[in-house]
Write an enzyme that holds these catalytic residues in place. Structure first.
Site: not given
Length: 555
Positions: A70, A72, A93, A104, A272, A380
């Site tokens: 997201k 990226t 963010r 993560k 989030a 990908f």
């Protein structure tokens, strides 16, 4: 090359040159080294009479271990818009240290769609998170100090609501006993730590319009209750002024650049789950005054991040997205279709088609807000043509269009088609944005609205204590607040293992929390942690300085 190697090879321009691109004079940039700077409040105030640019939200399907990309895609789209001749800025963010050293990883994008300096962004950056941790800790200290020196506010030590924070994943601090060791150390009580990004101070900083608004919101925070259950506010402890002083610089947006030297604001980082998961209002609003297109993102999948962006951030800040980009990958859709992570390299068109149910649910949900949706297929290398075509064909049946995006490998060249499609959608001007529910709707009905219309739950299960607490807050004047749903990001349900687009489930509400300063009610559903733990093999084990003094292991 790895993300960090690509970032290290970037040909960065001076931050003054990046500021010039969007009309920020050098004297209004407060530099942190050569490649990052804060933007002065004086300059921000001076551009408020300008018209707004177009706001593009980037969101995603439910996250999977396969990765969605997201951030990226957010960076890639910003670069793509600039490459096709549009004046665009990116707003994302800041990264938390805990996930960086945990599992993560960072939050700067990836491949050739990154924001730099990547190492700084993922570590101490400009010190904003340290300032937030310090302001939160100051209130913690002043609260216990107030109790120690006579407890003028008559605080019931059994009902202290204010927990402590640290910006690290440390499960041993989730529940503690403080003030042990005798009379000199205060009154022993049960306490605990959350991670800094879960602090209400973080949420407040990201929703405040200026320092005056910030101090008012800080003062509105409820820190404890008296024996008669009346609330004690931060302003009662007289901590709001000093906290604002600590946060003075942190309130200013951070200007950095992409690998292609395009401007980006990186500011704020609320969870989030437990908070609203969006970058700061001040950064987004300022960017809209400086650029024709502003690309921003919301945390996790669209059922959490996008819903909170629409129902909390846009509602509070008076914003309205002109289009939404929904990120999906063939790999994530295959996992939603039942394929195990180890088997994702094998072609499975049937699994893609099955997993598209998750994508379709998100498209339907987003359209409920009256916004146009473009699907970005984040490419990908092992994706096959047949798998990609299956996604494109499915999205067409949903009344939207899917665009293959190769920004990870090719930068703006790979995202130009996506950028052109976004511009086309925006220029059609069909956005008719509205939040999902009105302010005046009762709190429990707001929860039910999200549960039924976004999660597609049959019912909300909440005991009389929860329902009674919501009624009590309504009577106290908090009924107009939006609700901030805290649940797993991996599923529409509260069970992280139920992928796809499940129906026939219930939403159990475990507890509700009033964030009076931030201005929302947190609704905790299922097993949600506000202090994560490290995995068995944390990323920190692989992070080190090489012989040249360069950081290795960040991703």
């Amino acid at each position: 090359m790895s993300d960090i190697e690509i970032a290290r090879a970037a040909k960065k321009k001076s931050i003054q040159e990046i500021g010039t691109k969007v009309g920020i004079p050098t004297e209004h940039l407060l530099p942190y080294g050569h490649d990052k700077a804060k933007v002065s409040q004086e300059f921000i105030n001076s551009v408020q009479d300008r018209p707004n640019g177009k706001l593009i939200l980037v969101t995603a399907v439910n996250p999977t271990p396969a990765g969605e990309g997201k951030t990226t895609t957010t960076v890639g789209l910003g670069d793509g818009l600039n490459a096709i001749g549009k004046k665009a800025m990116i707003c994302i963010r800041e990264a938390s240290l805990g996930p960086n050293f945990g599992m993560k990883g960072g939050a700067a994008g990836g491949g050739y769609a990154q924001i730099v300096p990547m190492e700084d962004m993922n570590l101490h950056f400009t010190g904003d998170f340290h300032a937030i941790t310090s302001a939160h800790s100051l209130l913690s200290a002043m609260l216990d100090n107030h109790i120690y020196w006579g407890n003028e506010q008559q605080i019931d030590v059994r009902r202290v609501a204010w927990r402590r924070v640290v910006d690290m994943n440390d499960r041993s601090l989730r529940q503690i006993t403080s003030s042990l060791g005798g009379v000199a150390n205060g009154y022993p009580r049960e306490d605990g730590f959350d991670i800094t990004v879960a602090s209400e101070v973080m949420a407040i900083l990201c929703l405040s319009n200026d320092l005056k608004d910030l101090q008012k919101r800080l003062g509105d925070m409820i820190v404890a209750y008296r024996r008669d259950k009346t609330p004690v506010y931060c302003r009662d402890i007289k901590a709001d002024g000093a906290m604002t002083v600590l946060l003075k610089d942190a309130m200013q947006p951070n200007l950095v650049q992409t690998l292609e030297n395009n401007p980006a604001f990186v500011h704020g980082g609320p969870f989030a789950n437990i908070a609203h998961g969006c970058n700061s209002v001040i950064a987004t609003k300022t960017a809209l005054k400086l650029a024709d297109y502003v690309v921003t993102e919301a945390g996790f999948g669209a059922d959490l991040g996008a819903e909170k962006f629409m129902d909390i951030k846009c509602r509070k800040a008076g914003l309205a997205p002109d289009a939404v980009v929904l990120v999906a990958t063939v790999r994530a859709l295959k996992m939603n279709g039942g394929v195990k992570k180890d088997d994702l390299g094998k072609e499975s068109v049937d699994a893609v088609k099955k997993g598209c149910a998750n994508l379709g649910r998100h498209i339907e949900n987003l359209k409920q807000f009256g916004v146009s949706v473009v699907v970005a297929i984040n490419h990908f290398v092992k994706d096959t043509d047949a798998e990609i075509q299956a996604v494109i064909d499915f999205v067409a049946t949903q009344g939207s269009e899917a665009i293959l995006a190769k920004h990870w490998a090719d930068g703006s060249k790979g995202s130009a088609d996506l950028a052109r499609k976004v511009v086309e959608v925006v220029e059609r001007g069909k956005s008719n944005f509205a939040p999902l529910y009105p302010d005046e709707m009762p709190l429990f009905e707001k929860i039910e609205t999200i549960a039924k219309r976004i999660y597609r739950a049959d019912e909300v299960i909440a005991d009389t204590k929860v329902r009674g607490q919501l009624k009590e807050w309504e009577e106290q004047g908090y009924g107009h607040l939006p609700v901030c749903m805290a649940k797993t990001q991996y599923s529409f349900t509260t069970d992280p293992n139920r992928r796809g687009a499940p129906t026939g489930h219930s939403l159990p509400v475990r507890e509700v929390r009033l964030s009076a300063g931030a201005g929302f009610i947190v609704v905790v559903c299922g097993d949600i942690m506000t202090m994560p733990g490290l995995p068995r093999v944390p990323s920190a084990e692989s992070i080190y300085l090489n012989d040249d003094g360069q950081i290795e292991g960040l991703f």
